[in-house]
Enzyme design. Structure first.
Site, PDB file in Angstrom:
ATOM      1  N   LYS A   1      -2.583   5.461  -2.249  1.00 36.52           N
ATOM      2  CA  LYS A   1      -1.896   6.118  -1.137  1.00 36.52           C
ATOM      3  C   LYS A   1      -0.600   6.699  -1.694  1.00 36.52           C
ATOM      4  CE  LYS A   1      -1.900   4.283   3.120  1.00 36.52           C
ATOM      5  NZ  LYS A   1      -1.727   3.192   4.130  1.00 36.52           N
TER       6      LYS A   1
HETATM    7  C1  E4P Z   1      -2.454   3.564   7.461  1.00 42.03           C
HETATM    8  O1  E4P Z   1      -2.925   3.742   6.362  1.00 42.03           O
HETATM    9  C2  E4P Z   1      -1.231   2.778   7.730  1.00 42.03           C
HETATM   10  O2  E4P Z   1      -1.296   1.606   6.963  1.00 42.03           O
HETATM   11  C3  E4P Z   1      -1.084   2.342   9.161  1.00 42.03           C
HETATM   12  O3  E4P Z   1      -2.099   2.866   9.966  1.00 42.03           O
HETATM   13  C4  E4P Z   1       0.288   2.502   9.716  1.00 42.03           C
HETATM   14  O4  E4P Z   1       0.289   2.084  11.053  1.00 42.03           O
HETATM   15  P1  E4P Z   1       1.607   1.691  11.852  1.00 42.03           P
HETATM   16  O5  E4P Z   1       2.186   2.925  12.431  1.00 42.03           O
HETATM   17  O6  E4P Z   1       1.120   0.763  12.935  1.00 42.03           O
HETATM   18  O7  E4P Z   1       2.546   1.014  10.886  1.00 42.03           O
END
Ligand code: E4P
Length: 214
Positions: free
Chosen positions: A83
């Site tokens: 990521k």
């Molecule tokens: C996605 O890859 C992220 O880890 C995640 O969906 C972030 O979500 P949040 O806004 O609840 O932190």
């Protein structure tokens, strides 16, 4: 639609995997900070449970460092997806890492232009964060819709991961707009299975079964 689990919790990952519906996992530094295990060991364990993509975030901020960090993370297992947050340094790193055959999920996507640039740089996935947009009174799912239309207009193969999901209706809407993947927290996945009429129906059937002459 593919279902990824949005957690770094091994117990939740093992449980959801046993349901037979998990195609991959997404983690991030916040999710990892909740776990009482050494980062690399935990990621390796997750990769042994899940054969699909396991997403791990690069935390470096300069392209050179992101590239080095990404190469090291990719060695943890064959199914690691990096990521990388969208930014200029991130784009440079995506170009290089994708060129080396390492899969990248461009994260923290909040606009169609960010998604388009990530795809052009070679990202395998983009992750629009819809819950965080909804939180500030923007329609998160409109962003997903636009990204899907743009990718489809130009035959871009980058897959759209609907992220920052808060409730089952987000999943329904992701599926209705044709998103490739939804990454879902365990608590939301659990709610998706349940319905009060199912519980009432099962209770009634069991009660009536006891009256059936056998
Ligand atoms: C996605 O890859 C992220 O880890 C995640 O969906 C972030 O979500 P949040 O806004 O609840 O932190």
């Amino acid at each position: 639609m593919k279902i990824f689990l949005d957690t770094a919790n091994l117990k939740q990952i093992k449980e959801a995997a046993s349901w037979g519906i998990v195609d991959g996992v997404t983690t991030n530094p916040t999710l990892l900070s909740k776990e009482d295990q050494k980062f690399e060991e935990l990621i390796k364990k997750i990769c042994r449970v899940i054969s699909g993509p396991v997403n791990v975030e690069c935390v470096s901020t300069k392209s050179k460092d992101i590239i080095e960090e990404g190469r090291e993370l990719a060695k943890l297992a064959d199914n690691i997806v990096l990521k990388i947050p969208i930014c200029v340094e991130g784009l440079k790193a995506i170009k290089v890492l994708s060129g080396e055959g390492i899969q990248v999920n461009t994260t923290l996507i909040f606009s169609p232009t960010q998604a388009l640039l990530a795809a052009k740089a070679g990202a395998r996935y983009v992750s629009p964060f819809i819950g965080r947009l909804d939180d500030i009174s923007h329609e998160g799912m409109d962003l997903v819709d636009k990204i899907i239309a743009i990718f489809s207009n130009y035959g871009l193969e980058t897959e759209v991961i609907v992220a920052s999901i808060r409730h089952p209706l987000h999943v329904v809407d992701a599926a209705l707009v044709g998103a490739d993947i939804a990454t879902i927290p365990f608590v939301v996945l659990d709610k998706m299975v349940k319905h009060p009429l199912t519980d009432i129906g099962m209770e009634q059937f069991l009660k009536d079964w006891s009256k059936v002459k056998r």
